[in-house]
Design a protein around this motif. Sequence first.
Motif, PDB file in Angstrom:
ATOM      1  N   ARG A   1       0.863  -1.187   0.000  1.00  0.00           N
ATOM      2  CA  ARG A   1       0.000   0.000   0.000  1.00  0.00           C
ATOM      3  C   ARG A   1       0.895   1.231   0.000  1.00  0.00           C
ATOM      4  NH1 ARG A   1      -3.981  -0.291   5.018  1.00  0.00           N
ATOM      5  NH2 ARG A   1      -4.294   1.855   4.382  1.00  0.00           N
TER       6      ARG A   1
ATOM      7  N   GLU B   1      10.867   0.206  15.901  1.00  0.00           N
ATOM      8  CA  GLU B   1      10.785  -1.232  15.641  1.00  0.00           C
ATOM      9  C   GLU B   1       9.632  -1.549  14.694  1.00  0.00           C
ATOM     10  OE1 GLU B   1       9.646  -3.838  18.847  1.00  0.00           O
ATOM     11  OE2 GLU B   1      11.022  -5.392  18.115  1.00  0.00           O
TER      12      GLU B   1
ATOM     13  N   LEU C   1       7.676  -4.784  12.909  1.00  0.00           N
ATOM     14  CA  LEU C   1       7.521  -6.236  12.963  1.00  0.00           C
ATOM     15  C   LEU C   1       6.934  -6.757  11.651  1.00  0.00           C
ATOM     16  CD1 LEU C   1       5.910  -6.465  16.534  1.00  0.00           C
ATOM     17  CD2 LEU C   1       8.334  -6.692  15.926  1.00  0.00           C
ATOM     18  N   VAL C   2       7.027  -8.067  11.498  1.00  0.00           N
ATOM     19  CA  VAL C   2       6.448  -8.699  10.310  1.00  0.00           C
ATOM     20  C   VAL C   2       4.968  -8.353  10.179  1.00  0.00           C
ATOM     21  CG1 VAL C   2       5.736 -10.955   9.439  1.00  0.00           C
ATOM     22  CG2 VAL C   2       8.110 -10.581  10.088  1.00  0.00           C
ATOM     23  N   SER C   3       4.287  -8.299  11.315  1.00  0.00           N
ATOM     24  CA  SER C   3       2.843  -7.995  11.259  1.00  0.00           C
ATOM     25  C   SER C   3       2.595  -6.571  10.751  1.00  0.00           C
ATOM     26  CB  SER C   3       2.193  -8.210  12.623  1.00  0.00           C
ATOM     27  OG  SER C   3       2.877  -7.481  13.610  1.00  0.00           O
ATOM     28  N   ASP C   4       3.533  -5.654  10.991  1.00  0.00           N
ATOM     29  CA  ASP C   4       3.390  -4.295  10.444  1.00  0.00           C
ATOM     30  C   ASP C   4       3.493  -4.322   8.919  1.00  0.00           C
ATOM     31  OD1 ASP C   4       3.246  -2.941  12.974  1.00  0.00           O
ATOM     32  OD2 ASP C   4       5.397  -3.316  13.182  1.00  0.00           O
TER      33      ASP C   4
ATOM     34  N   GLU D   1       2.757  -6.981   7.082  1.00  0.00           N
ATOM     35  CA  GLU D   1       1.553  -7.662   6.593  1.00  0.00           C
ATOM     36  C   GLU D   1       0.382  -6.694   6.433  1.00  0.00           C
ATOM     37  OE1 GLU D   1       0.151 -11.377   8.503  1.00  0.00           O
ATOM     38  OE2 GLU D   1      -1.846 -10.468   8.468  1.00  0.00           O
ATOM     39  N   MET D   2       0.232  -5.801   7.406  1.00  0.00           N
ATOM     40  CA  MET D   2      -0.897  -4.866   7.366  1.00  0.00           C
ATOM     41  C   MET D   2      -0.880  -3.966   6.139  1.00  0.00           C
ATOM     42  SD  MET D   2      -1.084  -3.710  11.307  1.00  0.00           S
ATOM     43  CE  MET D   2      -1.991  -2.237  10.911  1.00  0.00           C
ATOM     44  N   ASN D   3       0.288  -3.832   5.550  1.00  0.00           N
ATOM     45  CA  ASN D   3       0.428  -2.924   4.407  1.00  0.00           C
ATOM     46  C   ASN D   3       0.764  -3.656   3.112  1.00  0.00           C
ATOM     47  OD1 ASN D   3       0.326  -0.019   5.559  1.00  0.00           O
ATOM     48  ND2 ASN D   3       1.516  -1.201   7.034  1.00  0.00           N
ATOM     49  N   MET D   4       0.608  -4.987   3.138  1.00  0.00           N
ATOM     50  CA  MET D   4       0.997  -5.790   1.973  1.00  0.00           C
ATOM     51  C   MET D   4      -0.202  -6.616   1.480  1.00  0.00           C
ATOM     52  SD  MET D   4       4.105  -8.564   1.660  1.00  0.00           S
ATOM     53  CE  MET D   4       3.270  -9.839   2.595  1.00  0.00           C
ATOM     54  N   PRO D   5      -1.009  -6.049   0.591  1.00  0.00           N
ATOM     55  CA  PRO D   5      -2.198  -6.777   0.142  1.00  0.00           C
ATOM     56  C   PRO D   5      -1.888  -7.939  -0.799  1.00  0.00           C
ATOM     57  CG  PRO D   5      -2.055  -4.664  -0.980  1.00  0.00           C
ATOM     58  CD  PRO D   5      -0.958  -4.679   0.048  1.00  0.00           C
TER      59      PRO D   5
ATOM     60  N   VAL E   1       8.215 -16.721   5.833  1.00  0.00           N
ATOM     61  CA  VAL E   1       8.170 -15.688   6.864  1.00  0.00           C
ATOM     62  C   VAL E   1       8.798 -16.191   8.158  1.00  0.00           C
ATOM     63  CG1 VAL E   1       6.643 -14.198   8.220  1.00  0.00           C
ATOM     64  CG2 VAL E   1       6.056 -14.735   5.856  1.00  0.00           C
TER      65      VAL E   1
ATOM     66  N   THR F   1      10.552 -14.484  12.105  1.00  0.00           N
ATOM     67  CA  THR F   1      10.385 -13.331  12.990  1.00  0.00           C
ATOM     68  C   THR F   1      11.089 -12.091  12.452  1.00  0.00           C
ATOM     69  OG1 THR F   1      10.316 -14.846  14.846  1.00  0.00           O
ATOM     70  CG2 THR F   1      10.700 -12.529  15.370  1.00  0.00           C
ATOM     71  N   GLU F   2      12.259 -12.291  11.897  1.00  0.00           N
ATOM     72  CA  GLU F   2      13.070 -11.125  11.533  1.00  0.00           C
ATOM     73  C   GLU F   2      13.198 -10.859  10.040  1.00  0.00           C
ATOM     74  OE1 GLU F   2      16.629 -11.943  13.661  1.00  0.00           O
ATOM     75  OE2 GLU F   2      15.768 -11.318  15.558  1.00  0.00           O
TER      76      GLU F   2
ATOM     77  N   MET G   1      11.331 -11.511   5.808  1.00  0.00           N
ATOM     78  CA  MET G   1      10.444 -12.103   4.809  1.00  0.00           C
ATOM     79  C   MET G   1      11.303 -12.393   3.589  1.00  0.00           C
ATOM     80  SD  MET G   1       6.968  -9.851   4.728  1.00  0.00           S
ATOM     81  CE  MET G   1       5.596 -10.252   5.786  1.00  0.00           C
TER      82      MET G   1
ATOM     83  N   GLU H   1      10.380 -18.935  15.490  1.00  0.00           N
ATOM     84  CA  GLU H   1      10.903 -20.181  14.919  1.00  0.00           C
ATOM     85  C   GLU H   1      11.582 -21.080  15.953  1.00  0.00           C
ATOM     86  OE1 GLU H   1      10.945 -17.237  13.523  1.00  0.00           O
ATOM     87  OE2 GLU H   1      12.988 -16.463  13.437  1.00  0.00           O
TER      88      GLU H   1
ATOM     89  N   PRO I   1       4.215 -21.748   4.667  1.00  0.00           N
ATOM     90  CA  PRO I   1       5.119 -20.764   4.065  1.00  0.00           C
ATOM     91  C   PRO I   1       5.050 -19.433   4.820  1.00  0.00           C
ATOM     92  CG  PRO I   1       3.582 -21.670   2.438  1.00  0.00           C
ATOM     93  CD  PRO I   1       3.113 -22.100   3.774  1.00  0.00           C
ATOM     94  N   TYR I   2       3.869 -19.141   5.316  1.00  0.00           N
ATOM     95  CA  TYR I   2       3.649 -17.849   5.962  1.00  0.00           C
ATOM     96  C   TYR I   2       3.290 -18.139   7.415  1.00  0.00           C
ATOM     97  CZ  TYR I   2       2.338 -12.873   5.916  1.00  0.00           C
ATOM     98  OH  TYR I   2       2.284 -11.526   6.126  1.00  0.00           O
ATOM     99  N   LYS I   3       4.309 -18.141   8.269  1.00  0.00           N
ATOM    100  CA  LYS I   3       4.082 -18.498   9.675  1.00  0.00           C
ATOM    101  C   LYS I   3       3.711 -17.250  10.471  1.00  0.00           C
ATOM    102  CE  LYS I   3       7.132 -22.515   9.852  1.00  0.00           C
ATOM    103  NZ  LYS I   3       7.673 -22.525   8.497  1.00  0.00           N
TER     104      LYS I   3
ATOM    105  N   ARG J   1      -2.592  -9.122  17.283  1.00  0.00           N
ATOM    106  CA  ARG J   1      -2.113  -7.737  17.262  1.00  0.00           C
ATOM    107  C   ARG J   1      -2.373  -7.100  15.881  1.00  0.00           C
ATOM    108  NH1 ARG J   1       2.467  -5.503  15.181  1.00  0.00           N
ATOM    109  NH2 ARG J   1       3.115  -3.520  16.074  1.00  0.00           N
ATOM    110  N   ALA J   2      -2.018  -7.830  14.852  1.00  0.00           N
ATOM    111  CA  ALA J   2      -2.177  -7.275  13.504  1.00  0.00           C
ATOM    112  C   ALA J   2      -3.651  -7.075  13.157  1.00  0.00           C
ATOM    113  CB  ALA J   2      -1.516  -8.206  12.484  1.00  0.00           C
TER     114      ALA J   2
ATOM    115  N   LYS K   1      -5.622  -3.677  12.154  1.00  0.00           N
ATOM    116  CA  LYS K   1      -6.333  -3.547  10.872  1.00  0.00           C
ATOM    117  C   LYS K   1      -7.762  -3.078  11.108  1.00  0.00           C
ATOM    118  CE  LYS K   1      -3.866  -7.356   8.554  1.00  0.00           C
ATOM    119  NZ  LYS K   1      -4.011  -8.725   8.016  1.00  0.00           N
TER     120      LYS K   1
ATOM    121  N   GLN L   1      -8.233  -3.262   0.740  1.00  0.00           N
ATOM    122  CA  GLN L   1      -6.834  -3.682   0.876  1.00  0.00           C
ATOM    123  C   GLN L   1      -6.590  -4.379   2.206  1.00  0.00           C
ATOM    124  OE1 GLN L   1      -3.627  -1.238  -0.219  1.00  0.00           O
ATOM    125  NE2 GLN L   1      -4.427  -0.768  -2.232  1.00  0.00           N
TER     126      GLN L   1
ATOM    127  N   GLN M   1      -7.497  -7.847   1.763  1.00  0.00           N
ATOM    128  CA  GLN M   1      -6.567  -8.595   0.925  1.00  0.00           C
ATOM    129  C   GLN M   1      -5.253  -8.907   1.648  1.00  0.00           C
ATOM    130  OE1 GLN M   1      -7.574 -10.066  -1.580  1.00  0.00           O
ATOM    131  NE2 GLN M   1      -5.694 -10.869  -2.489  1.00  0.00           N
ATOM    132  N   THR M   2      -4.906  -8.117   2.678  1.00  0.00           N
ATOM    133  CA  THR M   2      -3.691  -8.443   3.436  1.00  0.00           C
ATOM    134  C   THR M   2      -3.865  -9.788   4.157  1.00  0.00           C
ATOM    135  OG1 THR M   2      -4.399  -7.241   5.420  1.00  0.00           O
ATOM    136  CG2 THR M   2      -3.085  -6.018   3.827  1.00  0.00           C
TER     137      THR M   2
END
Lengths: 86, 97, 497
Positions: free
Chosen positions: B16, B68, B70-73, B75-79, B87, B89-90, B92, C7, C50-52, C60-61, C65, C225, C228-229
């Motif tokens: 996004r 900081e 995170l991966v979840s941040d 994800e929220m912006n990656m449609p 994926v 922790t540190e 992608m 992991e 693939p997407y853990k 949280r995410a 959102k 969007q 879609q995330t």
Amino acid sequence: MAEFPIACNLQGDYGFKVIVVDEDDTIADVIQKTSDQLVGVLVAPFPPDTVLKARIHGAEEPLDDDVTLKGANILQMAALDIYAEG
Amino acid sequence: MSDTAAQARFVGPVMRAGEIGEAVIEAIHEDNTDRKIEVEEHESYFRVKVEGECLLTMATVSNILGREVLVSDIEMNMPSFEGFIRVETEKMLFLSK
Amino acid sequence: MALLKMEEWYDLARETNWTPSYASEEELYPETMSEDFGIPLNVWETFDEPYKVSYRDYVRAQRDKDVAAYSVKAALARAEFFKNASPHWKALLALHFSAVCWAEFHSASCFGRMTRFGRAPGMRNMATFGTLDEIRHGQIQIYFAYEFLKHDAVFDWCHKSSKTENWIIISLRHALDDIAHTRDGTTAGVMLNMGLEQSFTNLQFVALSADAAKCGDHSFATMLQSIQTDEARHAQIGEPLVRILCENGRKKEAQQMVDISFWRMWKQFSALSGIGMDYYTPLEHRENSLKEFMEEWVIGQFGRTVEAMGLALPWYWDYLKHDIATFHHAQQIGVYVYRATQWWRPIASVSPAEREWLEEKYPGWNDTFGKCWDVVTENIRNGHYDKTVPAPPPLICNMCHLEVSGVAGGEWQPVDYHVDLDGRRYHFCCEPCKWIFELEPARYKGHRSIIDRAFDGTIGPELDDFLNYMGQSEPERGVCGYDYQWIDGYDTPVAAE
């Protein structure tokens, strides 16, 4: 006399329509009923001398105008292309 | 093999438009210095395309943004994304096969 | 701050398979719900996500959102935006929400089956998040739609549509029932993820959101969007499933799952996204045509993914390239001229400027589909509104349940395929729809299209009977979204001369 639905695509139209005819109708009747319902609605009027013919969808040869649906062994919901000759 | 498969495959995220998205573009350039990178801009998203494989580390994005991330941040912006994702922790990773 | 990296504990925590002692493996995973394709359980257990994501990070995410999408400020702005939106955009919102809201709950049910009957712990783990995602998608969209209800009763159909026998709903339900509801967990996993989520949801949720952003509908764009995330994450359940099938001698089966489900979903998105992008999005806000979006997201991105997985492109790929430039144009004519059968207010979207755009994006449009619109336009210009609605009903495909259509006008190409079975003729709009039927006739032959029902006595003979059968009381029957005023776009240049 029996209600007989048949699928017809008149030249120029975007898809097939289900036209209700009679099993004793001739191919000429089917052509007439189809064009009556679609010319001026989704298809522009054909030039004055245009002769419309019908063929089983996918076939090369046109059907005889005078034969009835029953006589031509055409089943309900068969698909016909109706097109300008020539 | 089709035309599409014969070409070298470019992989990476579709982001996004926004602060995180901008930081991801910069981070991908830093994390993949030896690879060919293209960015395709659209109205509300852009594609980051890296030839063969695309690495995105949270350390690089965090460093760019000064906080900081995170991966979840991400994800929220990656449609969407192209490639096969892995994926942790540190980071992608986007693979082409 | 977590004490351990994901992991470091993930593989151990997700190992939830055990050796059953009170029930047999067959009882635990009945074949109808969990087809194993002859692949042993220990091979399925190699499924590696693939997407853990950890549950902590997931919550949280998702919370963040939702906070962004549900903000009160956005809600107030939306109500104002909607009041001032054009009939174009209102038609698009009505079509999107009434087709998609309930479909999300159907996806939740499908993911629920994967969660219970997936043979691999990793698959069940991903599917659990997928189930929660789909519930969120249903809820957030029904919430957005509900907000419009006080302004426009059309949005009642966002909740109502799935309970009706409206022809468009039959079409969508037939496709979703086929790929998501009547398959075992493994097959549904491949079909839903590959045939829908990795391929077409990008089209409706990312590409359309680009149009929404250009239109100024930022909260709709953000919501699309945001959804879609989630899809981008949980759709990855498809990759390891396809790889396990291919590596264990079941490539043919995996290919067929992709080929069937992709085609079934293409037909749905052709109508939904095709009409939405090429006709309902206001001209000045269109970013790309359906064809261009399809080339980017599906023929490009998805096609490359399929091949990189080791599968072939579906056998009908070349035909698809033709279909993306034709099918939805025919469907749009039908949706407008048979507008009483829609619950929303369809628009024509063929003013001179719009036709110019269509001709540019689809060279030859004016001489083909434009010819039908010429006749419709002329009738409106002359006040012959009754002649803008054809008397005979269209022929409906017995697979996708959309109109059997070809190319109109000067390049007229009638298209129809059929199968005769047990004394009944089945019609299809294309070879792939017929191919799917012939793969498994017993699966499909009992279903009757809306047109079959109109002629077998299920529906009474009058138009009112037909519309009432579809759940449409008089105020719920579509009328021209512009009350024919779009024709002004034609009169203006004439007056200027």
